[in-house]
Design an enzyme around this catalytic site. Structure first.
Site, PDB file in Angstrom:
ATOM      1  CE1 TYR A 205     -11.634 -35.795  33.865  1.00  0.00           C
ATOM      2  CE2 TYR A 205     -11.433 -33.443  33.431  1.00  0.00           C
ATOM      3  CZ  TYR A 205     -10.863 -34.689  33.572  1.00  0.00           C
ATOM      4  OH  TYR A 205      -9.513 -34.822  33.420  1.00  0.00           O
TER       5      TYR A 205
ATOM      6  NE  ARG B 272     -11.639 -29.520  34.930  1.00  0.00           N
ATOM      7  CZ  ARG B 272     -12.747 -29.426  35.591  1.00  0.00           C
ATOM      8  NH1 ARG B 272     -13.586 -28.424  35.333  1.00  0.00           N
ATOM      9  NH2 ARG B 272     -13.066 -30.275  36.530  1.00  0.00           N
TER      10      ARG B 272
ATOM     11  CE1 TYR C 150      -4.798 -31.027  36.497  1.00  0.00           C
ATOM     12  CE2 TYR C 150      -6.420 -30.046  37.956  1.00  0.00           C
ATOM     13  CZ  TYR C 150      -5.260 -30.774  37.772  1.00  0.00           C
ATOM     14  OH  TYR C 150      -4.563 -31.236  38.857  1.00  0.00           O
TER      15      TYR C 150
ATOM     16  CB  CYS D  12     -16.454 -32.232  13.040  1.00  0.00           C
ATOM     17  SG  CYS D  12     -16.030 -30.819  12.027  1.00  0.00           S
ATOM     18  CD  GLU D  13     -15.379 -35.776  18.600  1.00  0.00           C
ATOM     19  OE1 GLU D  13     -16.034 -36.292  19.529  1.00  0.00           O
ATOM     20  OE2 GLU D  13     -14.219 -36.054  18.330  1.00  0.00           O
TER      21      GLU D  13
ATOM     22  N   GLY E  65      -5.618 -32.039  45.718  1.00  0.00           N
ATOM     23  CA  GLY E  65      -6.992 -32.497  45.607  1.00  0.00           C
ATOM     24  C   GLY E  65      -8.076 -31.581  46.114  1.00  0.00           C
TER      25      GLY E  65
ATOM     26  NE  ARG F 239      -9.858 -29.421  40.635  1.00  0.00           N
ATOM     27  CZ  ARG F 239     -10.213 -30.076  39.530  1.00  0.00           C
ATOM     28  NH1 ARG F 239     -10.839 -29.445  38.563  1.00  0.00           N
ATOM     29  NH2 ARG F 239      -9.960 -31.363  39.404  1.00  0.00           N
TER      30      ARG F 239
HETATM   31  N1  LLP Z   1      -0.601 -34.823  43.190  1.00  0.00           N
HETATM   32  C1  LLP Z   1      -0.832 -35.876  42.382  1.00  0.00           C
HETATM   33  C2  LLP Z   1      -0.032 -37.077  42.550  1.00  0.00           C
HETATM   34  C3  LLP Z   1      -1.842 -35.787  41.406  1.00  0.00           C
HETATM   35  O1  LLP Z   1      -2.076 -36.837  40.619  1.00  0.00           O
HETATM   36  C4  LLP Z   1      -2.607 -34.596  41.268  1.00  0.00           C
HETATM   37  C5  LLP Z   1      -3.640 -34.478  40.260  1.00  0.00           C
HETATM   38  C6  LLP Z   1      -2.313 -33.519  42.133  1.00  0.00           C
HETATM   39  C7  LLP Z   1      -1.311 -33.667  43.087  1.00  0.00           C
HETATM   40  C8  LLP Z   1      -3.045 -32.218  42.075  1.00  0.00           C
HETATM   41  O2  LLP Z   1      -4.406 -32.356  42.334  1.00  0.00           O
HETATM   42  P1  LLP Z   1      -5.338 -31.045  42.452  1.00  0.00           P
HETATM   43  O3  LLP Z   1      -4.892 -30.284  43.674  1.00  0.00           O
HETATM   44  O4  LLP Z   1      -5.148 -30.265  41.207  1.00  0.00           O
HETATM   45  O5  LLP Z   1      -6.695 -31.604  42.572  1.00  0.00           O
HETATM   46  N2  LLP Z   1      -7.839 -33.094  34.798  1.00  0.00           N
HETATM   47  C9  LLP Z   1      -8.703 -33.275  35.939  1.00  0.00           C
HETATM   48  C10 LLP Z   1      -7.929 -33.334  37.227  1.00  0.00           C
HETATM   49  C11 LLP Z   1      -6.879 -34.426  37.242  1.00  0.00           C
HETATM   50  C12 LLP Z   1      -6.049 -34.446  38.490  1.00  0.00           C
HETATM   51  C13 LLP Z   1      -4.893 -35.378  38.354  1.00  0.00           C
HETATM   52  N3  LLP Z   1      -3.995 -35.429  39.468  1.00  0.00           N
HETATM   53  C14 LLP Z   1      -9.745 -32.149  35.940  1.00  0.00           C
HETATM   54  O6  LLP Z   1      -9.718 -31.292  35.061  1.00  0.00           O
HETATM   55  O7  LLP Z   1     -10.642 -32.133  36.782  1.00  0.00           O
END
Ligand code: LLP
Length: 425
Positions: A324, A320, A378, A350-351, A244, A284
């Protein structure tokens, strides 16, 4: 000028470089749209976590949903990481990249029986279980397979991560995890079911979090629970605090991973949990700033109220921004001396929602190349084939060389699984 994100990104004589290689040359050599990653940038991001965790019992499980290219996974395998997976498909990728199943944690609210069997057979380290129903299902599958499933319960600490609602996961209203006040009962259930062995506790409160406080709040809530569960006679060996940590897309200033981890460890020490194993699942923050998406300017279409810069990458290649409302920096690969104008950078899909950036000050000509920065996480992982558009190729820069790590999809491959009706046209 400063570029948001990676110290591995720089300009030399107006030319944008990633890890010392001119991106324009890569766009010309491999074609566009093209994702380019720097292995050194990935390893640099990883080293901050590793440094802070040195000497502590820990496992870093890269959340591979962020970018699951085999060469990216291979980079993490070589660095000794484990993986956080959310599907049987991701498990297959880990194994194909040479990764070890006993360093894999399996997250997700909707694991199927088949995925549970597959993961048990491979010997994953731990299932991060998200509901009491899932506990019962896993117990049934494990006993049927004459196996023992090691489990951690994902609890929902009900803290506000202060991030976009679609990627906030630790609030009571989210579908994730077991409610805090149900957790002890769920642990008792887990301990009583055959085929299960309780090993840990986990949480994940959201993504693109730019403050330390929500992580420490979640940790406190988790430690409270660990103490309560252990008072009930069930041992909790490891704590998994999920992923996160955010990155810089524009002017965010998230804590560095080493600062964040140091604070987590200090809090664990202060509460007498210093010897407990710590797992983390960053995605990320390991790959986001290590990648860019390159695209060519196809047409410039100035208009009365808006100027459109139509490029060959679209929402299917990078969703993204439109999904978002995410702001991602857009930079020309070669700077022009001419005056800038304000452009909406849009794709061919086409959007009207097909945009990569809006209201950007850029000096442009048709045929120029642009880079969308901080696209390593992502980006490709969420790409689709909407409008029958083959997904981009991917290149990794390693040791001063650019290597194609995924060829551009062919159109034929896109409909090779489809069948015409026998009655024919
Ligand atoms: N662990 C779990 C259980 C998760 O669901 C996620 C991400 C992570 C770890 C890794 O999180 P990170 O360190 O990448 O923040 N597609 C979205 C982000 C979705 C994240 C989903 N879960 C975007 O492009 O912002």
């Amino acid at each position: 000028m400063t570029l948001p994100g990676s110290p591995f990104l720089s300009r030399r004589n107006g030319a944008l470089e990633l890890d010392g290689l001119a991106l324009q040359a890569l766009a010309e050599r491999f074609g566009t749209p093209l994702y380019v990653y720097s292995r050194a940038a990935i390893l640099d991001a990883l080293s901050r976590y590793q440094r802070a965790l040195a000497g502590r019992r820990h496992l870093l499980c890269y959340a591979m949903k962020a970018n699951s290219n085999l060469a990216v996974l291979q980079t993490f395998v070589a660095a000794g990481c484990g993986f956080d997976i959310v599907s049987g498909g991701e498990l297959e990728r880990v194994l194909a990249a040479g990764g070890r199943a006993d360093r894999v944690v399996f997250s997700g609210v909707g694991k199927t029986r088949a995925e549970m069997r597959q993961a048990l057979q491979a010997g994953v380290r731990c299932f991060n279980v998200e509901s009491e129903s899932e506990l019962r299902r896993l117990s049934e599958v494990a006993t049927g397979a004459d196996a023992t499933a090691t489990v951690s319960l994902r609890v929902n600490p009900d803290v506000d991560a202060g991030t976009h609602p679609y990627i906030s996961t630790g609030l009571r209203d989210n579908k994730f995890g077991i409610a805090h006040d149900r957790a002890v009962a769920a642990y008792r259930l887990a301990a009583s079911l055959p085929g299960l062995r309780v090993a840990g506790i986990d949480c994940h409160i959201g993504s693109q979090i730019t403050q330390v406080a929500p992580f420490l709040d979640a940790l406190d809530r988790i430690l409270d629970l660990v103490e309560e569960v252990e008072r009930a006679g069930i041992e909790v060996h490891h704590i998994d605090l999920g992923g996160g940590l955010g990155i810089t897309y524009t002017d965010e200033s998230p804590p560095h991973a080493d600062e964040l981890v140091a604070q987590m460890l200090a809090r664990m020490d202060a509460r007498g949990h210093g010897r407990r194993e710590l797992l983390l699942e960053p995605g990320r923050s390991l790959v986001g700033n290590a990648g860019v998406l390159l695209t060519e300017v196809l047409y410039l279409k100035p208009g009365p109220t808006k100027n459109f810069c139509i490029v060959d990458a679209a929402m299917n290649d990078l969703v993204r921004p439109t999904l978002y409302d995410a702001w991602m920096a857009i930079e020309p690969l070669q700077q022009r001396a001419s005056a800038t104008q304000r452009w909406d950078v849009v794709g061919p899909v086409c959007e009207s929602g097909d945009w990569l950036g809006r209201e950007r000050e850029l000096a442009l000509a048709e045929g120029d190349f642009l880079a969308v920065l901080s696209a390593g996480a992502y980006g490709m992982a969420m790409a689709s084939n909407y409008n029958t558009r083959p997904r981009p190729a991917e290149v990794m820069i390693a040791g001063g060389e650019a290597t194609l790590i995924r060829t551009r999809e062919s159109v034929g491959a896109l409909f090779s699984n489809e069948r015409l009706l026998v009655s024919g046209p």
